[in-house]
Design an enzyme around this catalytic site. Sequence first.
Site, PDB file in Angstrom:
ATOM      1  CB  ILE A  21      -0.945  -0.033   1.226  1.00 16.68           C
ATOM      2  CG1 ILE A  21      -1.979  -1.168   1.055  1.00 16.68           C
ATOM      3  CG2 ILE A  21      -1.650   1.311   1.420  1.00 16.68           C
ATOM      4  CD1 ILE A  21      -2.794  -1.491   2.299  1.00 16.68           C
ATOM      5  CG  ASP A  69      12.610  -0.448  13.521  1.00 17.24           C
ATOM      6  OD1 ASP A  69      11.404  -0.179  13.418  1.00 17.24           O
ATOM      7  OD2 ASP A  69      13.050  -1.318  14.292  1.00 17.24           O
ATOM      8  NE  ARG A 130       6.669  12.014  19.641  1.00 11.48           N
ATOM      9  CZ  ARG A 130       7.561  11.761  20.605  1.00 11.48           C
ATOM     10  NH1 ARG A 130       7.283  12.122  21.841  1.00 11.48           N
ATOM     11  NH2 ARG A 130       8.673  11.122  20.359  1.00 11.48           N
ATOM     12  CE1 TYR A 174      -2.099  -5.942  11.263  1.00 13.51           C
ATOM     13  CE2 TYR A 174      -4.480  -6.146  11.174  1.00 13.51           C
ATOM     14  CZ  TYR A 174      -3.298  -5.693  10.624  1.00 13.51           C
ATOM     15  OH  TYR A 174      -3.314  -4.978   9.442  1.00 13.51           O
ATOM     16  CE  LYS A 178      -2.627  -2.060  11.125  1.00  8.27           C
ATOM     17  NZ  LYS A 178      -1.791  -1.037  10.469  1.00  8.27           N
ATOM     18  CB  THR A 209       0.050  -5.934  -0.034  1.00  2.63           C
ATOM     19  OG1 THR A 209      -0.190  -6.543   1.250  1.00  2.63           O
ATOM     20  CG2 THR A 209      -0.983  -4.861  -0.290  1.00  2.63           C
TER      21      THR A 209
END
Length: 269
Positions: A21, A69, A130, A174, A178, A209
Amino acid sequence: MPDESSFSGVALVTGAAGTGIGAAVALAFAEAGCQRIAITDVNEELLDQTKSKIKSTASNLEVLAVAGDISSSDFAETFVNKVVSSFGRIDYAVNCAGIMGNNQISTETTLDDFDKINNVNYRGCWLSSRAELNAMTKQDPLPNHDSRRPPQRGSIVNIASQLGIVGRPACSAYSASKAAVMAMTRGDAIDYSEHHIRVNCICPGIIDTPMTTSTEERKQLLKPAIDIAPMRRMGLPQEVADCALFLCSSKASFVQGAALVVDGGYVIN
Ligand SMILES: NC(=O)c1ccc[n+]([C@@H]2O[C@H](COP(=O)([O-])OP(=O)(O)OC[C@H]3O[C@@H](n4cnc5c(N)ncnc54)[C@H](O)[C@@H]3O)[C@@H](O)[C@H]2O)c1
Protein backbone atom coordinates in the site's frame (compact mmCIF):
# COMPACT_ATOMS: atom_id res chain seq x y z
CA MET A 1 -2.18 29.28 -8.39
CA PRO A 2 -0.90 25.87 -7.24
CA ASP A 3 -2.97 24.57 -4.36
CA GLU A 4 -3.49 21.51 -2.19
CA SER A 5 -5.80 19.74 -4.64
CA SER A 6 -2.98 19.55 -7.21
CA PHE A 7 -0.46 18.23 -4.65
CA SER A 8 1.87 21.18 -5.01
CA GLY A 9 3.24 20.45 -1.53
CA VAL A 10 5.53 17.77 -0.11
CA ALA A 11 4.42 14.17 0.43
CA LEU A 12 5.85 11.74 3.00
CA VAL A 13 5.04 8.01 2.98
CA THR A 14 6.18 5.37 5.49
CA GLY A 15 6.23 1.64 4.67
CA ALA A 16 6.85 2.55 1.03
CA ALA A 17 9.04 -0.37 -0.08
CA GLY A 18 7.98 -3.20 -2.36
CA THR A 19 4.55 -3.57 -3.91
CA GLY A 20 2.31 -2.85 -0.92
CA ILE A 21 0.00 0.00 0.00
CA GLY A 22 2.79 2.45 0.89
CA ALA A 23 4.56 2.01 -2.46
CA ALA A 24 1.21 2.46 -4.26
CA VAL A 25 0.56 5.67 -2.30
CA ALA A 26 4.01 7.07 -3.12
CA LEU A 27 3.55 6.26 -6.83
CA ALA A 28 0.04 7.72 -6.82
CA PHE A 29 1.42 11.02 -5.47
CA ALA A 30 3.96 11.05 -8.31
CA GLU A 31 1.31 10.28 -10.92
CA ALA A 32 -0.93 13.02 -9.46
CA GLY A 33 1.81 15.60 -10.04
CA CYS A 34 3.45 15.83 -6.61
CA GLN A 35 7.08 16.79 -7.25
CA ARG A 36 8.68 16.32 -3.84
CA ILE A 37 8.18 12.91 -2.26
CA ALA A 38 9.92 11.46 0.81
CA ILE A 39 9.73 7.73 1.45
CA THR A 40 10.95 5.44 4.18
CA ASP A 41 10.88 1.73 5.03
CA VAL A 42 12.96 -0.74 7.02
CA ASN A 43 13.72 -2.65 3.78
CA GLU A 44 16.42 -0.55 2.08
CA GLU A 45 16.73 -2.59 -1.10
CA LEU A 46 13.02 -2.54 -1.90
CA LEU A 47 12.82 1.12 -0.88
CA ASP A 48 15.38 1.93 -3.57
CA GLN A 49 13.20 0.09 -6.09
CA THR A 50 10.23 2.30 -5.13
CA LYS A 51 12.46 5.35 -5.52
CA SER A 52 13.42 4.29 -9.06
CA LYS A 53 9.77 3.63 -9.97
CA ILE A 54 8.73 7.06 -8.70
CA LYS A 55 11.55 8.82 -10.53
CA SER A 56 10.62 7.10 -13.79
CA THR A 57 7.21 8.83 -13.73
CA ALA A 58 8.63 12.36 -14.27
CA SER A 59 12.06 13.86 -14.86
CA ASN A 60 11.67 16.90 -12.59
CA LEU A 61 10.59 14.92 -9.55
CA GLU A 62 12.65 14.89 -6.35
CA VAL A 63 12.62 11.79 -4.16
CA LEU A 64 14.22 11.46 -0.73
CA ALA A 65 14.50 7.83 0.39
CA VAL A 66 15.79 7.04 3.89
CA ALA A 67 15.73 3.51 5.28
CA GLY A 68 15.05 2.90 8.96
CA ASP A 69 12.95 1.22 11.63
CA ILE A 70 9.88 3.32 12.33
CA SER A 71 9.39 1.72 15.75
CA SER A 72 12.75 2.91 17.07
CA SER A 73 12.47 5.90 19.37
CA ASP A 74 14.28 8.52 17.30
CA PHE A 75 14.11 7.37 13.66
CA ALA A 76 10.80 9.06 12.78
CA GLU A 77 11.99 12.39 14.15
CA THR A 78 15.35 12.10 12.35
CA PHE A 79 13.58 11.23 9.08
CA VAL A 80 11.06 14.07 9.38
CA ASN A 81 13.88 16.52 10.12
CA LYS A 82 15.69 15.32 6.96
CA VAL A 83 12.53 15.82 4.92
CA VAL A 84 12.07 19.35 6.24
CA SER A 85 15.73 20.26 5.67
CA SER A 86 15.59 18.86 2.10
CA PHE A 87 12.12 20.01 1.01
CA GLY A 88 11.24 22.77 3.48
CA ARG A 89 7.92 21.34 4.69
CA ILE A 90 5.56 18.34 4.88
CA ASP A 91 2.02 18.71 3.54
CA TYR A 92 0.72 15.16 3.14
CA ALA A 93 1.88 12.29 5.34
CA VAL A 94 0.60 8.75 4.88
CA ASN A 95 1.72 6.32 7.58
CA CYS A 96 1.60 2.83 6.04
CA ALA A 97 4.40 0.94 7.81
CA GLY A 98 2.95 -2.09 9.52
CA ILE A 99 3.25 -5.81 10.12
CA MET A 100 0.64 -8.53 10.15
CA GLY A 101 -0.51 -10.28 13.31
CA ASN A 102 0.72 -13.56 14.75
CA ASN A 103 -2.51 -15.49 14.02
CA GLN A 104 -2.74 -16.67 17.62
CA ILE A 105 -5.34 -16.39 20.35
CA SER A 106 -4.33 -14.36 23.42
CA THR A 107 -3.26 -17.30 25.59
CA GLU A 108 -0.93 -18.49 22.81
CA THR A 109 0.50 -15.00 22.21
CA THR A 110 3.95 -14.33 23.65
CA LEU A 111 4.89 -11.00 25.14
CA ASP A 112 7.49 -10.65 22.36
CA ASP A 113 4.82 -11.06 19.67
CA PHE A 114 2.49 -8.63 21.43
CA ASP A 115 5.26 -6.02 21.76
CA LYS A 116 6.45 -6.47 18.17
CA ILE A 117 2.96 -6.01 16.70
CA ASN A 118 2.21 -2.96 18.83
CA ASN A 119 5.68 -1.46 18.47
CA VAL A 120 5.40 -1.27 14.68
CA ASN A 121 1.66 -0.82 14.13
CA TYR A 122 0.78 1.52 16.99
CA ARG A 123 3.98 2.97 18.46
CA GLY A 124 5.57 3.37 14.98
CA CYS A 125 2.49 5.15 13.69
CA TRP A 126 2.38 7.37 16.79
CA LEU A 127 6.10 8.22 16.51
CA SER A 128 5.63 9.06 12.81
CA SER A 129 2.51 11.17 13.21
CA ARG A 130 3.92 12.96 16.27
CA ALA A 131 7.01 14.02 14.28
CA GLU A 132 4.87 14.99 11.27
CA LEU A 133 2.49 17.06 13.42
CA ASN A 134 5.43 18.79 15.03
CA ALA A 135 6.77 19.81 11.61
CA MET A 136 3.36 20.77 10.22
CA THR A 137 2.44 23.09 13.11
CA LYS A 138 5.53 25.20 12.35
CA GLN A 139 4.78 25.83 8.64
CA ASP A 140 2.56 28.27 6.76
CA PRO A 141 -0.57 26.71 5.26
CA LEU A 142 -1.02 26.21 1.52
CA PRO A 143 -4.00 27.91 -0.18
CA ASN A 144 -7.12 25.83 -0.73
CA HIS A 145 -8.26 25.13 -4.30
CA ASP A 146 -11.56 26.79 -3.29
CA SER A 147 -11.12 30.23 -1.75
CA ARG A 148 -14.26 29.74 0.42
CA ARG A 149 -12.49 26.97 2.34
CA PRO A 150 -9.69 27.54 4.87
CA PRO A 151 -6.08 26.96 3.86
CA GLN A 152 -4.56 23.67 4.97
CA ARG A 153 -1.41 23.42 7.08
CA GLY A 154 -1.09 19.67 6.62
CA SER A 155 -2.98 16.42 6.29
CA ILE A 156 -2.10 13.07 7.85
CA VAL A 157 -3.55 9.69 6.89
CA ASN A 158 -2.83 6.72 9.16
CA ILE A 159 -3.39 3.25 7.78
CA ALA A 160 -5.43 1.25 10.30
CA SER A 161 -7.50 -1.82 9.30
CA GLN A 162 -11.00 -3.22 9.05
CA LEU A 163 -9.83 -5.35 12.00
CA GLY A 164 -9.69 -2.19 14.11
CA ILE A 165 -13.50 -2.16 13.73
CA VAL A 166 -14.51 -5.82 13.72
CA GLY A 167 -12.95 -8.95 15.18
CA ARG A 168 -11.69 -12.12 13.52
CA PRO A 169 -10.46 -15.33 15.17
CA ALA A 170 -6.85 -15.38 16.39
CA CYS A 171 -6.26 -11.72 15.68
CA SER A 172 -6.68 -9.81 18.94
CA ALA A 173 -3.17 -8.32 19.20
CA TYR A 174 -3.24 -7.04 15.59
CA SER A 175 -6.86 -5.82 15.89
CA ALA A 176 -6.06 -3.91 19.05
CA SER A 177 -2.97 -2.31 17.49
CA LYS A 178 -5.16 -1.00 14.65
CA ALA A 179 -7.99 0.12 16.97
CA ALA A 180 -5.31 2.12 18.79
CA VAL A 181 -4.37 3.82 15.51
CA MET A 182 -8.04 4.72 14.95
CA ALA A 183 -8.40 6.17 18.47
CA MET A 184 -5.14 8.10 18.13
CA THR A 185 -6.37 9.50 14.81
CA ARG A 186 -9.55 10.84 16.42
CA GLY A 187 -7.62 12.36 19.33
CA ASP A 188 -5.09 14.09 17.08
CA ALA A 189 -7.88 15.31 14.78
CA ILE A 190 -9.45 17.07 17.77
CA ASP A 191 -6.19 18.50 19.08
CA TYR A 192 -4.82 19.79 15.75
CA SER A 193 -8.00 21.17 14.14
CA GLU A 194 -7.13 24.59 15.55
CA HIS A 195 -3.83 24.38 13.60
CA HIS A 196 -5.70 23.67 10.33
CA ILE A 197 -4.21 20.17 10.21
CA ARG A 198 -6.49 17.26 9.32
CA VAL A 199 -5.84 13.74 10.62
CA ASN A 200 -7.80 10.79 9.24
CA CYS A 201 -7.30 7.07 8.89
CA ILE A 202 -8.13 4.38 6.36
CA CYS A 203 -9.34 0.93 7.36
CA PRO A 204 -8.44 -1.35 4.46
CA GLY A 205 -10.03 -4.74 3.99
CA ILE A 206 -7.97 -7.55 2.52
CA ILE A 207 -5.65 -6.01 -0.04
CA ASP A 208 -3.43 -7.89 -2.47
CA THR A 209 0.04 -7.05 -1.11
CA PRO A 210 3.06 -9.07 0.05
CA MET A 211 1.52 -9.03 3.55
CA THR A 212 -1.41 -11.14 2.36
CA THR A 213 -0.21 -13.06 -0.69
CA SER A 214 3.51 -13.73 -0.23
CA THR A 215 2.90 -17.38 0.77
CA GLU A 216 0.28 -19.98 -0.13
CA GLU A 217 -0.39 -20.47 3.59
CA ARG A 218 -1.35 -16.79 4.01
CA LYS A 219 -3.61 -16.93 0.95
CA GLN A 220 -5.46 -19.96 2.32
CA LEU A 221 -5.74 -18.37 5.77
CA LEU A 222 -7.40 -15.27 4.31
CA LYS A 223 -9.71 -16.96 1.82
CA PRO A 224 -12.70 -17.25 4.23
CA ALA A 225 -12.38 -13.55 5.07
CA ILE A 226 -12.42 -12.61 1.37
CA ASP A 227 -15.60 -14.63 0.91
CA ILE A 228 -17.36 -12.77 3.77
CA ALA A 229 -17.07 -9.40 1.99
CA PRO A 230 -19.94 -8.72 -0.45
CA MET A 231 -17.50 -7.87 -3.26
CA ARG A 232 -15.73 -11.22 -2.72
CA ARG A 233 -12.32 -10.14 -3.94
CA MET A 234 -9.11 -8.65 -2.62
CA GLY A 235 -8.63 -4.93 -3.06
CA LEU A 236 -5.75 -3.46 -5.01
CA PRO A 237 -3.18 -1.34 -3.19
CA GLN A 238 -4.00 1.38 -5.74
CA GLU A 239 -7.63 1.41 -4.52
CA VAL A 240 -6.37 2.28 -1.03
CA ALA A 241 -3.87 4.79 -2.45
CA ASP A 242 -6.62 6.70 -4.29
CA CYS A 243 -8.52 7.11 -1.01
CA ALA A 244 -5.37 8.26 0.80
CA LEU A 245 -4.77 10.93 -1.85
CA PHE A 246 -8.35 12.15 -1.57
CA LEU A 247 -8.02 12.48 2.22
CA CYS A 248 -4.72 14.35 1.79
CA SER A 249 -6.15 16.77 -0.77
CA SER A 250 -8.00 19.97 0.02
CA LYS A 251 -11.08 18.39 -1.60
CA ALA A 252 -11.42 16.54 1.73
CA SER A 253 -11.30 19.87 3.60
CA PHE A 254 -14.21 19.05 5.97
CA VAL A 255 -13.18 15.43 6.63
CA GLN A 256 -11.63 15.29 10.08
CA GLY A 257 -10.89 12.31 12.37
CA ALA A 258 -12.64 9.91 10.00
CA ALA A 259 -12.00 6.21 9.54
CA LEU A 260 -12.60 5.57 5.84
CA VAL A 261 -13.37 1.89 5.33
CA VAL A 262 -12.01 0.51 2.02
CA ASP A 263 -12.94 -3.14 2.27
CA GLY A 264 -15.35 -4.29 -0.44
CA GLY A 265 -18.11 -4.23 2.18
CA TYR A 266 -16.49 -6.58 4.74
CA VAL A 267 -17.57 -4.65 7.86
CA ILE A 268 -21.19 -4.15 6.73
CA ASN A 269 -21.79 -7.86 6.28
N1 LIG B 1 -2.80 -5.90 2.99
C1 LIG B 1 -3.88 -5.90 3.75
O1 LIG B 1 -4.80 -6.73 3.56
C2 LIG B 1 -4.06 -4.89 4.83
C3 LIG B 1 -5.31 -4.78 5.44
C4 LIG B 1 -5.52 -3.86 6.43
C5 LIG B 1 -4.47 -3.04 6.83
N2 LIG B 1 -3.25 -3.17 6.23
C6 LIG B 1 -2.19 -2.27 6.69
O2 LIG B 1 -1.68 -1.55 5.59
C7 LIG B 1 -0.32 -1.18 5.85
C8 LIG B 1 0.52 -1.58 4.66
O3 LIG B 1 0.52 -3.01 4.57
P1 LIG B 1 0.73 -3.79 3.20
O4 LIG B 1 -0.41 -4.68 3.03
O5 LIG B 1 1.08 -2.83 2.12
O6 LIG B 1 1.94 -4.71 3.61
P2 LIG B 1 3.45 -4.74 3.11
O7 LIG B 1 4.09 -5.78 3.94
O8 LIG B 1 3.51 -4.85 1.64
O9 LIG B 1 3.96 -3.29 3.49
C9 LIG B 1 4.31 -2.93 4.80
C10 LIG B 1 5.64 -2.22 4.72
O10 LIG B 1 5.97 -1.78 6.04
C11 LIG B 1 7.36 -2.01 6.20
N3 LIG B 1 7.70 -2.14 7.60
C12 LIG B 1 7.42 -3.18 8.43
N4 LIG B 1 7.95 -2.95 9.63
C13 LIG B 1 8.59 -1.74 9.56
C14 LIG B 1 9.34 -0.97 10.48
N5 LIG B 1 9.56 -1.41 11.73
N6 LIG B 1 9.84 0.22 10.08
C15 LIG B 1 9.63 0.65 8.82
N7 LIG B 1 8.93 -0.04 7.89
C16 LIG B 1 8.42 -1.22 8.27
C17 LIG B 1 7.64 -3.29 5.44
O11 LIG B 1 9.00 -3.44 5.12
C18 LIG B 1 6.76 -3.14 4.23
O12 LIG B 1 7.42 -2.55 3.13
C19 LIG B 1 0.05 -1.89 7.15
O13 LIG B 1 -0.05 -0.97 8.21
C20 LIG B 1 -0.99 -2.97 7.29
O14 LIG B 1 -1.20 -3.34 8.64
C21 LIG B 1 -3.02 -4.06 5.25
